[in-house]
Enzyme design. Sequence first.
Site, mmCIF file in Angstrom:
data_model
loop_
_atom_site.group_PDB
_atom_site.id
_atom_site.type_symbol
_atom_site.label_atom_id
_atom_site.label_comp_id
_atom_site.label_asym_id
_atom_site.label_seq_id
_atom_site.Cartn_x
_atom_site.Cartn_y
_atom_site.Cartn_z
ATOM 1 N N ARG A 143 0.503 -1.655 -0.244
ATOM 2 C CA ARG A 143 0.478 0.331 -0.357
ATOM 3 C C ARG A 143 0.658 1.337 0.227
ATOM 4 O O ARG A 143 0.194 2.410 -0.183
ATOM 5 C CB ARG A 143 -0.392 0.160 1.274
ATOM 6 N N ASP A 194 -1.798 -6.723 -11.389
ATOM 7 C CA ASP A 194 -2.973 -7.212 -10.469
ATOM 8 C C ASP A 194 -3.471 -6.657 -10.016
ATOM 9 O O ASP A 194 -4.038 -5.191 -9.639
ATOM 10 C CB ASP A 194 -1.828 -7.676 -9.456
ATOM 11 N N HIS A 227 -3.735 -11.759 -13.443
ATOM 12 C CA HIS A 227 -5.410 -11.095 -13.028
ATOM 13 C C HIS A 227 -5.985 -11.742 -13.543
ATOM 14 O O HIS A 227 -6.690 -10.964 -14.393
ATOM 15 C CB HIS A 227 -5.454 -10.244 -11.850
ATOM 16 N N HIS A 240 -2.985 -15.962 -7.877
ATOM 17 C CA HIS A 240 -4.346 -17.059 -7.037
ATOM 18 C C HIS A 240 -5.160 -17.017 -7.863
ATOM 19 O O HIS A 240 -6.573 -16.929 -7.920
ATOM 20 C CB HIS A 240 -5.411 -15.485 -6.110
ATOM 21 N N ASP A 242 -2.100 -13.115 -1.621
ATOM 22 C CA ASP A 242 -2.494 -11.864 -1.774
ATOM 23 C C ASP A 242 -2.499 -10.808 -0.299
ATOM 24 O O ASP A 242 -4.189 -10.250 -0.329
ATOM 25 C CB ASP A 242 -4.319 -11.742 -2.295
ATOM 26 N N HIS A 261 -7.282 -3.579 4.428
ATOM 27 C CA HIS A 261 -7.478 -2.424 4.417
ATOM 28 C C HIS A 261 -8.257 -1.873 5.399
ATOM 29 O O HIS A 261 -8.421 -2.313 6.276
ATOM 30 C CB HIS A 261 -9.475 -2.944 3.650
#
Lengths: 434, 310
Positions: free
Chosen positions: A65, A153, A180, A233, A306, A310
């Site tokens: 992030r 991604d 992705h 993923h 992954d 948040h």
Amino acid sequence: MDLFIRNGRVVDPANGLDAAGDVLIQAGRVARVGPRLEVPAGIETIDAEGRVIAPGFIDIHVHLREPGQEYKETIASGTRAAAAGGFTAVACMANTQPVNDTRAVTDYILAEARARGLVRVYPIGAVTRGLAGRELAELGELAEAGCVAYSDDGKPIMNSALLRRALEYAQAFGRPIISHAEDAALSEGGVMHEGFVSTDLGLRGIPAAAEEIMVARDIALADLTGTPVHIAHVSTAAAVRLLRDAKARGVAVTGEVTPHHLLLTDEALRAYDSNAKMAPPLRSKRDVEACREALSDGTLDAIATDHAPHALTDKEVELDHAANGIVGLETAVALCLTHLVRERVLDLSTLVARLTAGPARVLGLPGGSLAPGAPGDVTVVDLAHQHVIEPARFRSKARNTPFGGRACVGAPWLTVVGGRVVMRAGVVAGESGA
Amino acid sequence: MGLTRKDLLDIRSLEAGEIRTILDTAASMKEIASREIKKVPALRGKTVVNMFMEPSTRTRTSFEIAGKWLSADVINVSGSSSSVVKGETLVDTARNIEAMSPNCVVIRHAASGAAHLLARTLRCSVVNAGDGMHEHPTQALLDLLTIREKRGHLEGLSVAIVGDIAHSRVARSNIAGMRKMGMSVTVAGPPTLIPPGVEELGVKVARRLEDALRDVDVIMMLRLQQERMTANYIPSLREYSRLYGLSLEKLRGARDDVMIMHPGPVNRGIEISPEVADGPYSVILEQVANGVAVRMAILYLLLGAKGAEA
């Protein structure tokens, strides 16, 4: 840095090793591995009796992030989470703000990682400028700056011609592209796996075909161009089948799977828990079983978390508006030991391989092995440690996980990066011991 | 007798006995509508907040009248379902309202699960007045009340629900309620608007409208949202109307005593022709009248009856 870890069970799948022994690290690199090693006097020694000594775990799919969304996570907090969770290296995705599509951003990430990071950080550069899917980022400069792979991604590259050019162009730099794989038109508006549960809950579904279609396309383009494609993923039985077939034909394609796609199904959405909202979504029981089997037989090369931190405000909203993803760095190893190894889905050596040699090979990273001369990165796990996952104690800034309160048996006990202890018995470097 | 639950979020978590209690209570509330002075003191001193985050006339008015006839203080709050636009989350808004100590929040919201999110957050009662494509429990209860009034019972009756099943909270709540009450349900509509795995809800799927209409006691037509056309669920309203609209001609294959229902608002000439909507089989306005009675019953059972016992 020198360190002597003695008296453990050394599991090093890259070298076919699973035996009692010691590991000696000198000058930040693995010097020797074997039983009852003679070591120079005065070297710091850690007794790992009853525990498993493995190459340092590598997570090739995390979101740190930073820059841009430091309220969710920073390179400092994310690498502390990695150290706490037994990971000695992470590869971070490009969807920062600004996007990691230029050298300046890559430089910033690496500088920040050197200054404040606890584990190795490998940046992944964007394939397209701004992740917009329209024009190529300067892939050459990104490689020079230190990006180990390219990925948009979070956003599938829908334009097949553009992806083809990216794959061809990337060949010059020997870097894979991470896909992705999700058909954006089929997944548009969807918040969970399409099936009976989505019908029952009145939530818009994303069909498994959205992944299958793109994995088939990505395999075709990997075959056409010869550039390795790594499928991030993987979540569906169909994608697994395509990967298995492509690998058998010798196509340069690899795949990863997350712990949550190995442990949870779409039933986890029943209470409208936004911590069960992911992209790709949690799938059916049949898909989970196929992913487990593929991880076991090597069709899937790596476990990757992954890690998607948040803030509460991103998640404590209507499911339709909630952000995708969960944190994984501090839960992955304990969950895999508890639910994959103890429940005999994988043997310990295979799990270690998918956390070490597998991911190292996918991205061409150093590490993942205890061969002499390899980076002095080691993870020691305690297979018997009983604990309950407590999100309030995470080193990550984020708490978004559906696994809070889950009882686990087995946990990382020691994390060593280049001979330096960054986590020991749950205490991360820089913290006061309990 | 009350309901021993804090909230009414969906039909599927209700027991058949609870549904019967609600319907019986609603039936007894209907008499109030015929009085000169339409007010009883059952909820005097209680506060009901109607939070309608999606446009609604009928349901909001119905809840408001229900609360007022029971002497509750009813406050209407309207807003947008998009938390991004507001800059305040649904949970924030709800916490602010709760700080003013209401006894009940009635929530209408475009996102499935919004009522569940509120119920987890708030100490007061939460009533779901429609959440996204998930459920609209008071609509199903008023539909059941209407059917029971006309037929005298529910068990053994058969129903065809026609139209956009995939996006319909009315269909989901009715399917759950009707199955619990021993009724059989057939759904029909364009295959694009029949959601995957719907059979697992205990319904039959008919390929053609005519097959669904034959021999059923009740036909429930759903509203078709015009935006379904732009997303290519159907090629045109014209074709939808021709294949799945309820016309007098299609009705010829149905039973002579069939009941025709519609949750409203009606797209006249699209899912139902005007002659059918206004015809002798139609109970559409009775549904609306029963809506008030059912909502009075819900508010009374959640807020009033418990207080009286204490």
